[in-house]
Motif scaffolding. Structure first.
Motif, PDB file in Angstrom:
ATOM      1  N   LEU A  44       0.813  -1.325  -0.137  1.00 60.50           N
ATOM      2  CA  LEU A  44       0.073   0.128   0.016  1.00 60.50           C
ATOM      3  C   LEU A  44       0.885   1.187   0.102  1.00 60.50           C
ATOM      4  O   LEU A  44       0.463   2.295   0.174  1.00 60.50           O
ATOM      5  CB  LEU A  44      -1.058  -0.068   1.277  1.00 60.50           C
ATOM      6  N   GLY A  45       1.966   0.889   0.026  1.00 66.57           N
ATOM      7  CA  GLY A  45       2.958   2.226  -0.051  1.00 66.57           C
ATOM      8  C   GLY A  45       3.104   3.140   1.261  1.00 66.57           C
ATOM      9  O   GLY A  45       2.692   4.371   1.119  1.00 66.57           O
ATOM     10  N   LEU A  46       2.743   2.558   2.452  1.00 58.31           N
ATOM     11  CA  LEU A  46       2.405   3.245   3.542  1.00 58.31           C
ATOM     12  C   LEU A  46       3.784   3.591   4.455  1.00 58.31           C
ATOM     13  O   LEU A  46       4.674   2.886   4.240  1.00 58.31           O
ATOM     14  CB  LEU A  46       1.759   2.479   4.707  1.00 58.31           C
ATOM     15  N   HIS A  76      -2.520   9.523   5.872  1.00 58.01           N
ATOM     16  CA  HIS A  76      -3.168   8.198   5.023  1.00 58.01           C
ATOM     17  C   HIS A  76      -2.681   6.982   5.808  1.00 58.01           C
ATOM     18  O   HIS A  76      -3.713   6.281   6.106  1.00 58.01           O
ATOM     19  CB  HIS A  76      -2.276   8.260   3.839  1.00 58.01           C
ATOM     20  N   ARG A  77      -1.497   7.082   6.525  1.00 60.60           N
ATOM     21  CA  ARG A  77      -0.994   5.577   7.087  1.00 60.60           C
ATOM     22  C   ARG A  77      -1.722   5.618   8.317  1.00 60.60           C
ATOM     23  O   ARG A  77      -2.456   4.330   8.768  1.00 60.60           O
ATOM     24  CB  ARG A  77       0.375   5.977   7.295  1.00 60.60           C
ATOM     25  N   LEU A  78      -2.003   6.692   9.250  1.00 57.63           N
ATOM     26  CA  LEU A  78      -2.849   6.570  10.530  1.00 57.63           C
ATOM     27  C   LEU A  78      -4.257   6.252  10.143  1.00 57.63           C
ATOM     28  O   LEU A  78      -4.734   5.584  10.947  1.00 57.63           O
ATOM     29  CB  LEU A  78      -2.408   7.519  11.343  1.00 57.63           C
ATOM     30  N   LYS A  79      -4.773   6.848   9.251  1.00 56.10           N
ATOM     31  CA  LYS A  79      -6.098   6.499   9.191  1.00 56.10           C
ATOM     32  C   LYS A  79      -6.431   5.234   8.461  1.00 56.10           C
ATOM     33  O   LYS A  79      -7.430   4.445   8.873  1.00 56.10           O
ATOM     34  CB  LYS A  79      -6.704   7.584   8.049  1.00 56.10           C
ATOM     35  N   PHE A  80      -5.455   4.684   7.664  1.00 59.24           N
ATOM     36  CA  PHE A  80      -5.591   3.135   7.421  1.00 59.24           C
ATOM     37  C   PHE A  80      -5.677   2.460   8.434  1.00 59.24           C
ATOM     38  O   PHE A  80      -6.574   1.590   8.632  1.00 59.24           O
ATOM     39  CB  PHE A  80      -4.458   3.086   6.091  1.00 59.24           C
ATOM     40  N   GLU A  81      -4.591   2.477   9.252  1.00 57.92           N
ATOM     41  CA  GLU A  81      -4.397   1.742  10.535  1.00 57.92           C
ATOM     42  C   GLU A  81      -5.539   1.769  11.452  1.00 57.92           C
ATOM     43  O   GLU A  81      -6.104   0.722  11.705  1.00 57.92           O
ATOM     44  CB  GLU A  81      -3.406   2.399  11.201  1.00 57.92           C
ATOM     45  N   GLU A  82      -6.107   2.772  11.637  1.00 58.84           N
ATOM     46  CA  GLU A  82      -7.399   2.942  12.479  1.00 58.84           C
ATOM     47  C   GLU A  82      -8.581   2.312  11.811  1.00 58.84           C
ATOM     48  O   GLU A  82      -9.188   1.215  12.384  1.00 58.84           O
ATOM     49  CB  GLU A  82      -7.743   4.394  12.577  1.00 58.84           C
ATOM     50  N   PHE A  83      -8.839   2.245  10.570  1.00 51.24           N
ATOM     51  CA  PHE A  83      -9.861   1.528   9.948  1.00 51.24           C
ATOM     52  C   PHE A  83      -9.536   0.199   9.873  1.00 51.24           C
ATOM     53  O   PHE A  83     -10.309  -0.783  10.082  1.00 51.24           O
ATOM     54  CB  PHE A  83     -10.038   2.075   8.305  1.00 51.24           C
ATOM     55  N   PHE A  84      -8.233  -0.234   9.676  1.00 47.67           N
ATOM     56  CA  PHE A  84      -7.836  -1.542   9.459  1.00 47.67           C
ATOM     57  C   PHE A  84      -8.186  -2.336  10.942  1.00 47.67           C
ATOM     58  O   PHE A  84      -8.639  -3.542  10.709  1.00 47.67           O
ATOM     59  CB  PHE A  84      -6.360  -1.700   9.054  1.00 47.67           C
ATOM     60  N   PHE A  85      -7.716  -1.795  11.791  1.00 44.14           N
ATOM     61  CA  PHE A  85      -7.904  -2.585  12.887  1.00 44.14           C
ATOM     62  C   PHE A  85      -9.336  -2.579  13.556  1.00 44.14           C
ATOM     63  O   PHE A  85      -9.668  -3.579  14.144  1.00 44.14           O
ATOM     64  CB  PHE A  85      -7.039  -2.040  14.212  1.00 44.14           C
ATOM     65  N   ILE A  86     -10.331  -1.648  13.281  1.00 41.69           N
ATOM     66  CA  ILE A  86     -11.504  -1.682  13.541  1.00 41.69           C
ATOM     67  C   ILE A  86     -12.036  -2.839  12.741  1.00 41.69           C
ATOM     68  O   ILE A  86     -12.965  -3.727  13.104  1.00 41.69           O
ATOM     69  CB  ILE A  86     -12.316  -0.494  13.306  1.00 41.69           C
ATOM     70  N   GLN A  87     -11.835  -2.680  11.318  1.00 40.71           N
ATOM     71  CA  GLN A  87     -12.200  -3.901  10.765  1.00 40.71           C
ATOM     72  C   GLN A  87     -11.759  -5.324  10.968  1.00 40.71           C
ATOM     73  O   GLN A  87     -12.831  -6.210  10.994  1.00 40.71           O
ATOM     74  CB  GLN A  87     -12.074  -3.589   9.064  1.00 40.71           C
ATOM     75  N   LEU A  88     -10.618  -5.320  11.413  1.00 39.37           N
ATOM     76  CA  LEU A  88     -10.061  -6.546  12.027  1.00 39.37           C
ATOM     77  C   LEU A  88     -11.113  -7.159  12.995  1.00 39.37           C
ATOM     78  O   LEU A  88     -11.265  -8.172  13.311  1.00 39.37           O
ATOM     79  CB  LEU A  88      -8.690  -6.500  12.538  1.00 39.37           C
ATOM     80  N   GLN A  89     -11.348  -6.132  14.100  1.00 34.31           N
ATOM     81  CA  GLN A  89     -12.216  -6.277  15.177  1.00 34.31           C
ATOM     82  C   GLN A  89     -13.448  -6.945  14.815  1.00 34.31           C
ATOM     83  O   GLN A  89     -14.005  -7.885  15.230  1.00 34.31           O
ATOM     84  CB  GLN A  89     -12.187  -5.420  16.069  1.00 34.31           C
ATOM     85  N   LEU A  90     -14.210  -5.965  13.884  1.00 32.50           N
ATOM     86  CA  LEU A  90     -15.476  -6.369  13.303  1.00 32.50           C
ATOM     87  C   LEU A  90     -15.529  -7.949  12.833  1.00 32.50           C
ATOM     88  O   LEU A  90     -16.588  -8.575  12.974  1.00 32.50           O
ATOM     89  CB  LEU A  90     -15.975  -5.319  12.670  1.00 32.50           C
ATOM     90  N   LEU A  91     -14.463  -8.147  11.799  1.00 35.14           N
ATOM     91  CA  LEU A  91     -14.720  -9.377  11.022  1.00 35.14           C
ATOM     92  C   LEU A  91     -14.272 -10.307  11.930  1.00 35.14           C
ATOM     93  O   LEU A  91     -14.916 -11.534  11.940  1.00 35.14           O
ATOM     94  CB  LEU A  91     -13.583  -9.094   9.974  1.00 35.14           C
ATOM     95  N   LYS A  92     -13.294 -10.452  12.977  1.00 37.79           N
ATOM     96  CA  LYS A  92     -13.054 -11.471  13.807  1.00 37.79           C
ATOM     97  C   LYS A  92     -14.226 -11.814  14.639  1.00 37.79           C
ATOM     98  O   LYS A  92     -14.316 -12.922  15.015  1.00 37.79           O
ATOM     99  CB  LYS A  92     -11.817 -10.957  14.636  1.00 37.79           C
ATOM    100  N   ALA A 110       0.402  14.693   4.707  1.00 36.42           N
ATOM    101  CA  ALA A 110      -0.592  13.832   3.880  1.00 36.42           C
ATOM    102  C   ALA A 110      -0.275  12.215   4.029  1.00 36.42           C
ATOM    103  O   ALA A 110      -1.082  11.413   4.018  1.00 36.42           O
ATOM    104  CB  ALA A 110      -0.634  14.359   2.457  1.00 36.42           C
ATOM    105  N   LYS A 111       0.841  11.980   3.751  1.00 35.33           N
ATOM    106  CA  LYS A 111       1.203  10.537   4.078  1.00 35.33           C
ATOM    107  C   LYS A 111       0.930   9.921   5.487  1.00 35.33           C
ATOM    108  O   LYS A 111       0.855   8.917   5.569  1.00 35.33           O
ATOM    109  CB  LYS A 111       2.897  10.433   3.590  1.00 35.33           C
ATOM    110  N   ALA A 112       1.533  10.837   6.232  1.00 38.06           N
ATOM    111  CA  ALA A 112       1.182  10.361   7.698  1.00 38.06           C
ATOM    112  C   ALA A 112      -0.049  10.252   8.088  1.00 38.06           C
ATOM    113  O   ALA A 112      -0.466   9.308   8.735  1.00 38.06           O
ATOM    114  CB  ALA A 112       1.928  11.544   8.618  1.00 38.06           C
TER     115      ALA A 112
END
Ligand code: ADP
Ligand code: MG
Length: 699
Positions: free
Chosen positions: A194-196, A220-236, A216-218
């Motif tokens: 993802l080029g983070l 992007h990275r932090l927002k992705f991370e936030e969404f990613f872990f929420i999604q991991l939790q929901l999907l898990k 902007a890059k920072a």
């Protein structure tokens, strides 16, 4: 110990008092909390303004000039300190209402300063209250700041000396102290795919940006991370659910379902309805516990899907319940389902807050003995006294997400959790479906029953009322019925009732008896009176229904073809859409007339235009989300507001989708994060406390 778990009191420049303040005002306890306290915006500090060219509004600006003088000026209460900063174009007043002595002590007359603060315009003259002040010399020697983060703050913090400057300094100290102690939380594959940028760089940049691009890059990275872990939790959570809970297996398609399908279905089902019923049947037949979200636009026909679901449960020897958000809606469901089930021998009960003790007792007994097949009601269903013989499926018709505790209560109504089908009253935006409801499977009825004529919607100003009334008379002459709805907003309830009653009186004058009969329904009436008035309208004894939004949800009267919404500018979009959905249910052309005053805010204009432009509930939901943001959209109590720290459900929709699909991918390949490369994810996930804590995000 993880250095980031260090208590904030140990940070240079903090100490016990400030630590306490940070905790009480901002919930910051540890180094990590402070690091995750993100600026809510940034200002450009590479730009300096000339005093005669200051922007003509109250924004933060930076100016350099010479401090020529200062004085204490008496005012109504106490004094204010005013200092005069001069550049080659003019003079700017810097004002302090507090801390005069301390501030003035620092002043050096004739020295060059850099000041930073928000402008205050009065009589076309700008001043700057409580600016940050720094000697130009010090400023030039200090770190070069291009962009400065502005942190959320409170009056209390500022008063007690925790200014933006202090927060900035704390963060700089913190970043110096912890160095590169931030552990990476994403795998090398994710970073490179993802080029983070690394977490370490991102955290530094987000607080102390070195350039627009790096920031902007920072983000992007932090927002992705936030969404990613929420999604991991929901999907898990979803995965875990499917593995852990054995659902009741409804493998028989029994006689009730079949008979009903063959003989009693009032209309052929749409393709979408059939598909969704199949999805539900599959869920309930396979041994897992169903947790499904059913979305469909207003009038798409969710009720019949609910009924078919109920019949499947009953055919397999189980009971069912249907919970609605309001008493009126529960009653409507009860009547509609009873009618649909008239040819069967099924027992249906209604339980709401207003059901008398006398009737309640036999109802509860029949429920417990299993005599009752289906119980419909409001929150009253959740009470402990409500004991099922064998609850197999619970259907929730909801406006906002019910609280976790409430859902848990429903689950406990049987030894094993029943199947759960959640129906939303109007479509919700994709991002909310993916986050707030991200742990549920989802079904969408994306097709309206055939022959529906789209409701024609117009916007009329109040001074056109006579023409509108004339139109109503014509429609009533054709045998149609009309709703006239008034707003009822909690904060101005008194005025709103007055508006309603005034409106009712004027309508009664314009539509006199005996030619016209009018019903009125509002929240201050006794439930029995409400029901009686509704009933008169349902039976066509009255032609006009004057009401507050109590009729908003679910009410179904096909002969009503005109919806007049008074003060439409005061309603939210989803409410307007819900209201409009009350008409257009029969074969006649229906109309929605949005009445408003002449003065409209930009946002109100957008809402009304959107309503006139489209009938598509999914589209309207997206506009609504953009206008109001996710918090308001979901309501306040029992809602499902995602408490995001940095990402934004509206602006970062694409990123959310990206995060969800990568999370899905990862869980498919390595569901327990066992691969060595996924160790960072495993650790970060564990630190969150696993999926059980996902509800911390969703209040
Ligand atoms: P909602 O999805 O808003 O809850 P309802 O279930 O109340 O919608 O259905 C709206 C109206 O459409 C009802 O009058 C219902 O009888 C009718 N309806 C539902 N499905 C069909 C269909 N397949 N064909 C014709 N009419 C239908
Ligand atoms: Mg409905």
């Amino acid at each position: 110990m993880d250095p980031l778990q260090t208590h904030i009191t140990y940070l240079k420049g903090v100490g016990p008092n400030r630590a306490q303040l940070l905790q009480s005002a901002l919930g910051i306890k540890t180094y990590q909390d402070l690091l995750h306290f993100f600026p809510h915006r940034y200002v450009d500090r590479s730009q300096f303004y000339k005093i005669n060219a200051l922007p003509n509004n109250s924004v933060e600006v930076q100016v350099t000039g010479t401090l020529i003088d200062w004085e204490l000026i008496p005012q109504k209460r106490g004094k204010r300190l005013v200092a005069y900063l001069e550049d080659d174009t003019g003079t700017l007043e810097l004002v302090w209402f507090r801390g005069h002595k301390w501030v003035a002590q620092q002043f050096k007359r004739g020295a060059a300063y850099v000041v930073f603060g928000r402008l205050n315009w009065f009589n076309r003259k700008a001043s700057m209250p409580h600016p940050e002040l720094e000697l130009l010399e010090t400023f030039q020697q200090g770190p070069k700041i291009v962009l400065k983060g502005i942190y959320p703050s409170t009056e209390e913090l500022v008063n007690k000396g925790v200014s933006q400057k202090v927060i900035g300094k704390m963060l700089r100290n913190l970043l110096d102290t912890v160095g590169d102690a931030f552990k990476e939380t994403l795998s090398p594959q994710l970073l490179s795919n993802l080029g983070l940028i690394s977490r370490s760089d991102a955290l530094r940049e987000v607080h102390l940006p070195t350039s627009q691009n790096a920031l902007a890059k920072a983000l992007h990275r932090l927002k992705f991370e936030e969404f990613f872990f929420i999604q991991l939790q929901l999907l898990k959570k979803k995965l875990h659910h499917k593995q852990k809970f054995k659902g009741f297996v409804f493998d028989t398609v029994g006689t009730t379902f079949n008979n009903f399908y063959k003989n009693s279905l009032p209309f052929p089902l749409t393709g979408a309805q059939k598909r969704v019923i199949k999805e539900i049947r599959r869920d309930m037949g396979t041994g897992m516990q169903m947790n499904r979200l059913l979305q469909g636009d207003v009038g798409a026909g969710k009720t019949i899907v609910a009924l078919m679901t109920i019949l499947i449960a009953i055919d397999n020897g189980f009971q069912a319940c249907l919970m609605a958000p309001t008493e009126i809606l529960a009653q409507q469901h009860y009547q509609a389902l009873k009618e649909l089930l008239a040819s069967t021998s099924l027992e249906v009960g209604l339980l709401t807050g207003s059901v008398k003790k006398r009737e309640r007792q036999p109802l509860l007994e029949a429920l417990q003995s299993g005599e009752l097949h289906l119980l419909i009601g409001t929150h009253a269903l959740l009470e402990d006294a409500v004991v099922f013989h064998n609850l197999g499926v619970a259907i929730i018709d909801e406006q906002h997400r019910f609280g976790v505790a409430q859902r848990a209560k429903l689950w406990k109504k049987n030894t094993r959790p029943p199947h759960v089908l959640v129906m939303t009253a109007t479509p919700i935006p994709r991002t909310l479906a993916m986050s707030v409801y991200g742990d549920l499977d989802s079904s969408v009825i994306d097709e309206l029953p055939p022959g529906r004529k789209p409701v024609k919607t117009v916007h009329r100003f109040d001074n056109n009322r006579l023409k509108v009334f004339q139109f109503l008379r014509e429609e009533i002459k054709k045998g149609r019925q009309v709703y006239i709805v008034y707003p009822l907003i909690q904060e101005s309830a008194k005025m709103d009732y007055k508006d309603l009653m005034d409106g009712y009186e004027s309508i009664a004058r314009d539509f006199p008896q005996p030619n016209y009969q009018i019903s009125i329904v509002h929240g201050q009436m006794r439930p029995e009176d409400k029901a009686l008035e509704m009933e008169r309208f349902v039976q066509g004894k009255t032609q006009i229904m004057v009401a507050t939004t109590v009729i908003e949800v679910g009410v179904n009267i096909p002969n009503a073809s005109v919806m007049v919404i008074e003060s439409a500018e005061r309603f939210g979009l989803s409410q307007l859409h819900q209201l409009r959905g009350r008409v257009g249910r029969g074969n006649d052309q229906s109309y929605c007339i949005l009445m408003s005053g002449a003065k409209l805010s930009e946002e109100a204009k957008t809402r009304l235009h959107t309503m006139v432009r489209t009938n598509d509930g999914f589209e309207i939901a997206e506009v609504d989300l953009k206008l109001r943001g996710p918090g308001d959209l979901m309501g306040t109590q029992q809602s499902g507001v995602l408490q995001l720290k940095i990402a934004d459900l509206v602006k970062d929709q694409k990123l959310l989708q990206l995060a969800r699909s990568w999370a899905q991918q990862l869980l498919k390949e390595d569901p327990d994060f066992q691969q060595p490369d996924n160790a960072p994810i495993r650790n970060a996930y564990a630190a969150l406390g696993g999926y059980k804590n996902i509800w911390n995000y969703i209040s």
